[in-house]
Design a protein around this motif. Sequence first.
Motif, PDB file in Angstrom:
ATOM      1  N   THR A 277       0.831  -1.209   0.000  1.00 55.95           N
ATOM      2  CA  THR A 277       0.000   0.000   0.000  1.00 55.95           C
ATOM      3  C   THR A 277       0.864   1.257   0.000  1.00 55.95           C
ATOM      4  O   THR A 277       0.592   2.226  -0.719  1.00 55.95           O
ATOM      5  N   GLU A 278       1.913   1.228   0.811  1.00 53.91           N
ATOM      6  CA  GLU A 278       2.849   2.361   0.878  1.00 53.91           C
ATOM      7  C   GLU A 278       3.441   2.679  -0.490  1.00 53.91           C
ATOM      8  O   GLU A 278       3.694   3.850  -0.823  1.00 53.91           O
ATOM      9  N   LYS A 279       3.636   1.638  -1.291  1.00 51.64           N
ATOM     10  CA  LYS A 279       4.221   1.819  -2.619  1.00 51.64           C
ATOM     11  C   LYS A 279       3.172   2.174  -3.680  1.00 51.64           C
ATOM     12  O   LYS A 279       3.499   2.320  -4.862  1.00 51.64           O
ATOM     13  N   GLY A 280       1.904   2.274  -3.252  1.00 49.64           N
ATOM     14  CA  GLY A 280       0.858   2.739  -4.154  1.00 49.64           C
ATOM     15  C   GLY A 280       0.061   1.667  -4.867  1.00 49.64           C
ATOM     16  O   GLY A 280      -0.744   1.975  -5.759  1.00 49.64           O
ATOM     17  N   TYR A 281       0.248   0.389  -4.448  1.00 44.65           N
ATOM     18  CA  TYR A 281      -0.429  -0.703  -5.159  1.00 44.65           C
ATOM     19  C   TYR A 281      -1.363  -1.514  -4.260  1.00 44.65           C
ATOM     20  O   TYR A 281      -1.701  -2.654  -4.588  1.00 44.65           O
ATOM     21  N   GLY A 282      -1.790  -0.926  -3.149  1.00 40.31           N
ATOM     22  CA  GLY A 282      -2.617  -1.664  -2.197  1.00 40.31           C
ATOM     23  C   GLY A 282      -3.880  -2.250  -2.785  1.00 40.31           C
ATOM     24  O   GLY A 282      -4.258  -3.385  -2.477  1.00 40.31           O
ATOM     25  N   LYS A 283      -4.548  -1.510  -3.668  1.00 38.71           N
ATOM     26  CA  LYS A 283      -5.814  -2.005  -4.222  1.00 38.71           C
ATOM     27  C   LYS A 283      -5.604  -3.151  -5.207  1.00 38.71           C
ATOM     28  O   LYS A 283      -6.569  -3.817  -5.616  1.00 38.71           O
ATOM     29  N   TYR A 284      -4.345  -3.388  -5.586  1.00 38.86           N
ATOM     30  CA  TYR A 284      -4.055  -4.473  -6.520  1.00 38.86           C
ATOM     31  C   TYR A 284      -3.548  -5.738  -5.814  1.00 38.86           C
ATOM     32  O   TYR A 284      -3.176  -6.707  -6.470  1.00 38.86           O
ATOM     33  N   PHE A 285      -3.515  -5.688  -4.485  1.00 37.34           N
ATOM     34  CA  PHE A 285      -3.221  -6.890  -3.681  1.00 37.34           C
ATOM     35  C   PHE A 285      -4.577  -7.389  -3.193  1.00 37.34           C
ATOM     36  O   PHE A 285      -5.085  -6.945  -2.175  1.00 37.34           O
ATOM     37  N   THR A 286      -5.159  -8.317  -3.931  1.00 40.99           N
ATOM     38  CA  THR A 286      -6.595  -8.599  -3.806  1.00 40.99           C
ATOM     39  C   THR A 286      -6.939  -9.858  -3.009  1.00 40.99           C
ATOM     40  O   THR A 286      -8.101 -10.262  -2.993  1.00 40.99           O
ATOM     41  N   HIS A 287      -5.973 -10.486  -2.376  1.00 40.57           N
ATOM     42  CA  HIS A 287      -6.271 -11.707  -1.633  1.00 40.57           C
ATOM     43  C   HIS A 287      -5.543 -11.704  -0.295  1.00 40.57           C
ATOM     44  O   HIS A 287      -4.704 -10.835  -0.026  1.00 40.57           O
ATOM     45  N   ARG A 288      -5.878 -12.663   0.552  1.00 44.44           N
ATOM     46  CA  ARG A 288      -5.178 -12.800   1.830  1.00 44.44           C
ATOM     47  C   ARG A 288      -3.707 -13.121   1.567  1.00 44.44           C
ATOM     48  O   ARG A 288      -3.335 -13.551   0.464  1.00 44.44           O
ATOM     49  N   THR A 289      -2.900 -12.965   2.583  1.00 45.70           N
ATOM     50  CA  THR A 289      -1.463 -13.170   2.413  1.00 45.70           C
ATOM     51  C   THR A 289      -1.064 -14.639   2.407  1.00 45.70           C
ATOM     52  O   THR A 289      -0.015 -14.993   1.859  1.00 45.70           O
ATOM     53  N   GLY A 290      -1.885 -15.515   2.993  1.00 41.62           N
ATOM     54  CA  GLY A 290      -1.491 -16.922   2.987  1.00 41.62           C
ATOM     55  C   GLY A 290      -2.555 -17.844   3.531  1.00 41.62           C
ATOM     56  O   GLY A 290      -3.634 -17.413   3.945  1.00 41.62           O
ATOM     57  N   HIS A 291      -2.226 -19.137   3.533  1.00 40.81           N
ATOM     58  CA  HIS A 291      -3.145 -20.179   3.988  1.00 40.81           C
ATOM     59  C   HIS A 291      -2.361 -21.292   4.662  1.00 40.81           C
ATOM     60  O   HIS A 291      -1.187 -21.515   4.365  1.00 40.81           O
ATOM     61  N   SER A 292      -3.023 -21.995   5.553  1.00 38.91           N
ATOM     62  CA  SER A 292      -2.401 -23.163   6.180  1.00 38.91           C
ATOM     63  C   SER A 292      -2.306 -24.297   5.164  1.00 38.91           C
ATOM     64  O   SER A 292      -3.073 -24.353   4.196  1.00 38.91           O
ATOM     65  N   ILE A 293      -1.381 -25.209   5.400  1.00 39.34           N
ATOM     66  CA  ILE A 293      -1.154 -26.309   4.461  1.00 39.34           C
ATOM     67  C   ILE A 293      -0.634 -27.518   5.220  1.00 39.34           C
ATOM     68  O   ILE A 293      -0.012 -27.387   6.275  1.00 39.34           O
ATOM     69  N   GLY A 294      -0.918 -28.695   4.705  1.00 38.77           N
ATOM     70  CA  GLY A 294      -0.466 -29.938   5.318  1.00 38.77           C
ATOM     71  C   GLY A 294      -0.952 -31.113   4.494  1.00 38.77           C
ATOM     72  O   GLY A 294      -0.508 -31.319   3.357  1.00 38.77           O
ATOM     73  N   LEU A 295      -1.886 -31.876   5.044  1.00 31.36           N
ATOM     74  CA  LEU A 295      -2.485 -32.970   4.293  1.00 31.36           C
ATOM     75  C   LEU A 295      -3.325 -32.451   3.131  1.00 31.36           C
ATOM     76  O   LEU A 295      -3.548 -33.159   2.150  1.00 31.36           O
ATOM     77  N   GLU A 296      -3.793 -31.235   3.248  1.00 30.15           N
ATOM     78  CA  GLU A 296      -4.496 -30.564   2.157  1.00 30.15           C
ATOM     79  C   GLU A 296      -3.762 -29.268   1.839  1.00 30.15           C
ATOM     80  O   GLU A 296      -3.159 -28.652   2.710  1.00 30.15           O
ATOM     81  N   CYS A 297      -3.822 -28.864   0.575  1.00 24.35           N
ATOM     82  CA  CYS A 297      -3.107 -27.650   0.188  1.00 24.35           C
ATOM     83  C   CYS A 297      -3.673 -26.440   0.916  1.00 24.35           C
ATOM     84  O   CYS A 297      -2.930 -25.538   1.302  1.00 24.35           O
ATOM     85  N   HIS A 298      -4.985 -26.421   1.108  1.00 28.13           N
ATOM     86  CA  HIS A 298      -5.618 -25.358   1.883  1.00 28.13           C
ATOM     87  C   HIS A 298      -6.261 -25.981   3.112  1.00 28.13           C
ATOM     88  O   HIS A 298      -7.445 -26.303   3.121  1.00 28.13           O
ATOM     89  N   ASP A 299      -5.464 -26.149   4.146  1.00 33.68           N
ATOM     90  CA  ASP A 299      -5.995 -26.581   5.433  1.00 33.68           C
ATOM     91  C   ASP A 299      -6.754 -25.416   6.074  1.00 33.68           C
ATOM     92  O   ASP A 299      -6.665 -24.269   5.629  1.00 33.68           O
ATOM     93  N   VAL A 300      -7.474 -25.705   7.131  1.00 28.73           N
ATOM     94  CA  VAL A 300      -8.173 -24.651   7.856  1.00 28.73           C
ATOM     95  C   VAL A 300      -7.165 -23.680   8.458  1.00 28.73           C
ATOM     96  O   VAL A 300      -6.133 -24.095   8.995  1.00 28.73           O
ATOM     97  N   GLY A 301      -7.454 -22.396   8.370  1.00 26.24           N
ATOM     98  CA  GLY A 301      -6.566 -21.365   8.904  1.00 26.24           C
ATOM     99  C   GLY A 301      -5.930 -20.564   7.794  1.00 26.24           C
ATOM    100  O   GLY A 301      -5.598 -21.103   6.731  1.00 26.24           O
ATOM    101  N   ASP A 302      -5.759 -19.257   8.014  1.00 24.49           N
ATOM    102  CA  ASP A 302      -5.159 -18.432   6.980  1.00 24.49           C
ATOM    103  C   ASP A 302      -4.369 -17.274   7.579  1.00 24.49           C
ATOM    104  O   ASP A 302      -4.403 -17.024   8.782  1.00 24.49           O
ATOM    105  N   VAL A 303      -3.632 -16.614   6.708  1.00 23.68           N
ATOM    106  CA  VAL A 303      -2.888 -15.400   7.066  1.00 23.68           C
ATOM    107  C   VAL A 303      -3.670 -14.240   6.468  1.00 23.68           C
ATOM    108  O   VAL A 303      -3.537 -13.941   5.286  1.00 23.68           O
TER     109      VAL A 303
END
Length: 358
Positions: A277-303
């Motif tokens: 956002t500081e660099k002027g592109y905040g509105k173009y970062f359109t998803h969460r920063t991360g997700h939990s992973i293990g037995l499934e690629c998207h386990d419960v829990g996110d960043v």
Amino acid sequence: MKVKRLNAVLEQMKKDNISQILISDPTSIYYLTGKLIDPGERLLVLYLNQNGNHKLFINELFPLDDDLNIEKIWFNDTQNSIKILSDNLEKNSTIGVDKNWPSKFLLSLIELKKNSKFINSSYIIDTLRLFKDEEEKDLMRKASLLNDEAMKKLKSIISDKFTEKQLVGELSKIYEKLGADGFSFDPIIAFAANGANPHGFAENNVVKPGDAVILDIGCIKDNYCSDMTRTVFYKKVPKKAREIFEIVLEANKRAISIVKPGVKFCDIDKVARDYITEKGYGKYFTHRTGHSIGLECHDVGDVSSVNTDEVKPGMIFSVEPGIYLPNEFGVRIEDLVLVTENGHEVLNKHDKELCIVG
């Protein structure tokens, strides 16, 4: 049965006053039993009871070795599997069920157990799966190192001889040669404007000089998942694309640098998001920063900005900031991070600095 994991489930059931639960998710059943069964449209249920009267309800179509130390209730395609299940449950009590259990099973069971209360009990195993034991950590490291090698090989063959779809096919061959057990998710290989869709699909596009190339790939090895994204450039890097790349790379590094026990997931997200956002592109970062992973690629829990939980040792999740400029290009850089007792370990070792291929 995985006794330590089973006992942890039973302990939580006792705390929450849930006498019996039905586990229908094949991945969670594997987590507790070490047996991976894909039932398709058929019923598969691991029944756990605080009194120890555990049972596995399974179709005769899926033979099992005798080493699974649990009572098995067999049925075939001509029998009413829900009626068989219902007859083995306690009457007039609370029954925990999985969040994704098909309604064709759940509604039929509710009809047969009208005086019982049904609740979502998935959180019990989902929470346990957040914390990887030493064996799981090693399996995750192994899967990620294999993914590193696949990324290296994939980058080396990018050229205008392959469409995005064809590169997905080539990646499948690479994984097979490396000994992987298949994709952990459908790969995202996207050139130029197609990469501006964060979860776009590989199409028939051909790469051109100056294109940003998003490579979001992952494989399964010994039932555990890997996931990594690298953005590279074909033959040259336009000035604007270089600027965007460096912003995303710095956001990725800053977010990873603060990972340690006690830090909140929302704080990790904030570090990456604030910088972009500081660099002027905040509105173009359109998803969460991360997700939990293990037995499934998207386990419960996110960043994400709404997850105020603290990170704890044994957790593994992705850190994958991105910037996506519509009709132009996208840049995403993703690593998997394991929380250690005093900090963190990045599972991906493959270089993420600016790279020109072709």
